[in-house]
Motif scaffolding. Structure first.
Motif, mmCIF file in Angstrom:
data_model
loop_
_atom_site.group_PDB
_atom_site.id
_atom_site.type_symbol
_atom_site.label_atom_id
_atom_site.label_comp_id
_atom_site.label_asym_id
_atom_site.label_seq_id
_atom_site.Cartn_x
_atom_site.Cartn_y
_atom_site.Cartn_z
ATOM 1 N N SER A 21 0.774 -1.178 0.015
ATOM 2 C CA SER A 21 -0.126 0.023 -0.245
ATOM 3 C C SER A 21 0.931 1.259 -0.048
ATOM 4 N N SER A 22 1.986 1.293 0.701
ATOM 5 C CA SER A 22 2.887 2.405 0.620
ATOM 6 C C SER A 22 3.659 2.611 -0.691
ATOM 7 N N GLN A 23 3.926 1.590 -1.630
ATOM 8 C CA GLN A 23 4.406 1.675 -2.823
ATOM 9 C C GLN A 23 3.145 2.287 -3.471
ATOM 10 N N ALA A 24 2.210 1.421 -3.671
ATOM 11 C CA ALA A 24 0.918 2.116 -4.382
ATOM 12 C C ALA A 24 0.513 3.555 -4.304
ATOM 13 N N GLY A 25 0.664 4.006 -2.891
ATOM 14 C CA GLY A 25 0.465 5.227 -2.684
ATOM 15 C C GLY A 25 1.350 6.432 -3.491
ATOM 16 N N VAL A 26 2.524 5.992 -3.398
ATOM 17 C CA VAL A 26 3.561 6.978 -3.999
ATOM 18 C C VAL A 26 3.100 7.012 -5.786
ATOM 19 N N TYR A 27 2.767 5.817 -6.232
ATOM 20 C CA TYR A 27 2.354 5.794 -7.702
ATOM 21 C C TYR A 27 1.153 6.689 -7.875
ATOM 22 N N LEU A 28 0.206 6.489 -6.812
ATOM 23 C CA LEU A 28 -1.187 7.204 -7.027
ATOM 24 C C LEU A 28 -0.921 8.513 -6.598
ATOM 25 N N LEU A 29 -0.120 9.305 -5.764
ATOM 26 C CA LEU A 29 0.089 10.586 -5.563
ATOM 27 C C LEU A 29 1.028 11.385 -6.518
ATOM 28 N N ARG A 30 1.763 10.660 -7.446
ATOM 29 C CA ARG A 30 2.889 11.321 -8.060
ATOM 30 C C ARG A 30 2.348 11.953 -9.298
ATOM 31 N N GLU A 31 1.193 11.773 -9.664
ATOM 32 C CA GLU A 31 0.630 12.592 -10.593
ATOM 33 C C GLU A 31 -0.856 12.945 -10.263
#
Length: 175
Positions: free
Chosen positions: A102-112
């Motif tokens: 979920s931390s990894q997914a959160g970075v990809y979610l918030l970077r754009e």
């Protein structure tokens, strides 16, 4: 970090078991540091005009996304406890893997600002993500520092997590 603390408290109150050991918490922080550091090398578009910060909107979006991340992590924990009937130590491994994912997914979610697929992430970001997820899989499947869990459980968490965070991306864009 706040999501992990809330998960620890709520998870303990519901299951009467500690969802993570101190060693697993340190491993989560350590593995996530690589991804966090690689964000500085990510390729992103710049704004064509000066940005005007919408603090209320950012706060609202942050609270909603953090709550959704907590719901996902808590849901996996409770599914492992009640449906899979995992013992306390295996449940800790499941929680560890869930929080890394979920931390990894959160970075990809918030970077754009738009949908997460609108821009290609930088190679260091992807590389650190692959490294973090690979180490997580190695530790969780190999029983290193924790009891091992089955590949089907780990794959299930990954598939459900990816689907959940793709849906969450639509919520982010709407907010």
């Amino acid at each position: 970090f706040a999501v992990m603390m809330a998960l620890l408290v709520i998870g303990f109150l519901v299951t009467r078991q500690t969802p993570l050991t101190p060693l697993l918490m340190v491993l989560i922080l350590f593995l996530n540091d690589f991804l966090t550091m690689s964000i500085s090398s990510d390729r992103m578009d710049y704004s064509r005009q000066p940005n005007r910060w919408n603090t209320r909107g950012i706060l609202l979006t942050s609270v909603v996304l953090a709550a959704c991340k907590l719901v996902f992590s808590l849901g996996v924990l409770l599914y492992g406890h009640y449906a899979l009937r995992l013992d306390a130590r295996s449940l800790q491994t499941l929680t560890f893997a869930t929080l890394i994912l979920s931390s990894q997914a959160g970075v990809y979610l918030l970077r754009e600002r738009g949908h997460l697929w609108h821009s290609r992430p930088g190679r260091y970001l992807v590389g650190s993500s692959v490294l973090g997820l690979g180490v997580t899989a190695l530790l969780a499947l190999g029983g290193i520092f924790m009891p091992s869990i089955s590949p089907s459980i780990l794959l299930g968490v990954a598939v459900v997590g990816a689907a959940y965070f793709f849906c969450l991306d639509w919520v982010k864009v709407r907010l």
